[in-house]
Design an enzyme around this catalytic site. Structure first.
Site, PDB file in Angstrom:
ATOM      1  CB  SER A  52       6.601  -4.665  15.663  1.00 49.94           C
ATOM      2  OG  SER A  52       5.972  -5.763  16.317  1.00 49.94           O
ATOM      3  CE  LYS A 118       6.052 -11.663  10.486  1.00 46.55           C
ATOM      4  NZ  LYS A 118       6.984 -10.600   9.976  1.00 46.55           N
ATOM      5  CD  GLU A 120      10.468  -8.119   7.604  1.00 48.54           C
ATOM      6  OE1 GLU A 120       9.957  -7.830   8.695  1.00 48.54           O
ATOM      7  OE2 GLU A 120      11.160  -7.309   6.943  1.00 48.54           O
ATOM      8  CD  GLU A 187       3.957  -4.329   6.993  1.00 44.62           C
ATOM      9  OE1 GLU A 187       4.033  -3.254   7.639  1.00 44.62           O
ATOM     10  OE2 GLU A 187       4.639  -5.335   7.275  1.00 44.62           O
TER      11      GLU A 187
END
Length: 274
Positions: A52, A118, A120, A187
């Site tokens: 981010s 992490k 995705e 999310e």
């Protein structure tokens, strides 16, 4: 209250214990030493060095331009400031396109001091997750709205509202857990789906826009401080904690956020999706 002061340095075992006890833990992004220090001394168990940073620091309109070198730089700075939180680091876009690339990219971040990486995606990550697990690298699997796949998803939209999609997400979450994922991050999914996945899995589940039933909650630091860049639309699941600061400052806002999560007061219905 769950905090480093009462539990010592946070580990995966700490988060598993919190889940078994039916308690909650808090997570927040950080990108430098100063904020890592403030966050880790405010009762927040997990720091995410998130891609981010591409949006809140670099000014991009997505996370896609972030490179592994970017992540290594910010991971190093966060490590220097951290005081006992578990540090999770994002593998950026196209840095884990193959199993070998996943291993090399994850190793680079672990050498910088990450405790976990992490990734995705869904079930297609099972082979890479298993490889990393076997090599001693803990994995957080990120499902639901996955920002690195934003072009395929067609925008920042709630995932799992379709019953077939929800069923598939539950099955893929179990596949990733069986492959060795230590944590799942959900999310932008409906509250009932977040609850079902959390209750189905043995590993801790962190939510962001996934309702109040997940084991942990995470937000982007800039969002919870009310300083989201004007070029970014503030999501529904965001809450500005600066007005609730215990000392009128940033550290007090971190403490207020941690307490609200630990006491299961955040997120509320207004931050969740039906």
């Amino acid at each position: 209250m769950s905090s480093q002061s009462t539990r010592g340095p946070i580990s995966i075992n700490t988060l598993n214990t919190i889940k078994r006890r039916g308690e909650k833990f808090a997570a927040l992004t950080a990108y430098d030493a100063l904020f890592a220090n403030l966050i880790s001394t405010s009762g927040i168990e997990v720091i995410l060095v998130g891609d981010s940073l591409g949006m809140v620091l670099q000014g991009h309109d997505s996370t896609l331009p972030v490179t592994l070198d970017d992540m290594v730089y910010h991971m190093n700075t966060v490590r220097r400031g951290n005081q006992g939180s578990l540090i999770m680091a994002d593998l950026p876009f196209m840095s884990y396109a193959s199993e070998n690339q996943s291993l090399e990219s994850a190793a680079a971040l672990m050498r910088c001091g990450a405790h976990m990486v992490k990734l995705e995606g869904g079930a297609w990550l099972a082979a890479s997750t298993r490889l990393l697990f076997e090599r001693g690298i803990p994995v957080c699997a990120h499902m639901g709205l996955t920002p690195q796949a934003i072009n395929r998803l067609g925008g920042y939209r709630v995932q799992g509202r379709n019953p077939d999609q929800a069923t598939a997400m539950i099955e893929e979450a179990k596949i990733l857990q069986d492959a060795g994922a230590s944590i799942l991050l959900l999310e932008c999914v409906p509250t009932n789906l977040g609850k079902e996945i959390t209750e189905t899995l043995d590993v801790p589940v962190i939510g962001i826009g996934a309702g109040p039933h997940t084991d942990g909650q995470i937000m982007v630091m800039h969002d919870m401080l009310g300083i989201t860049p004007t070029s970014i639309r503030v999501p529904k699941f965001v809450k500005n904690f600066m007005p609730e600061s215990t000392d009128g400052g940033i550290k007090g806002a971190f403490e207020a956020y941690a307490l609200a999560v630990h006491e299961n007061r955040f997120p509320g219905p207004e931050h969740s999706f039906k």
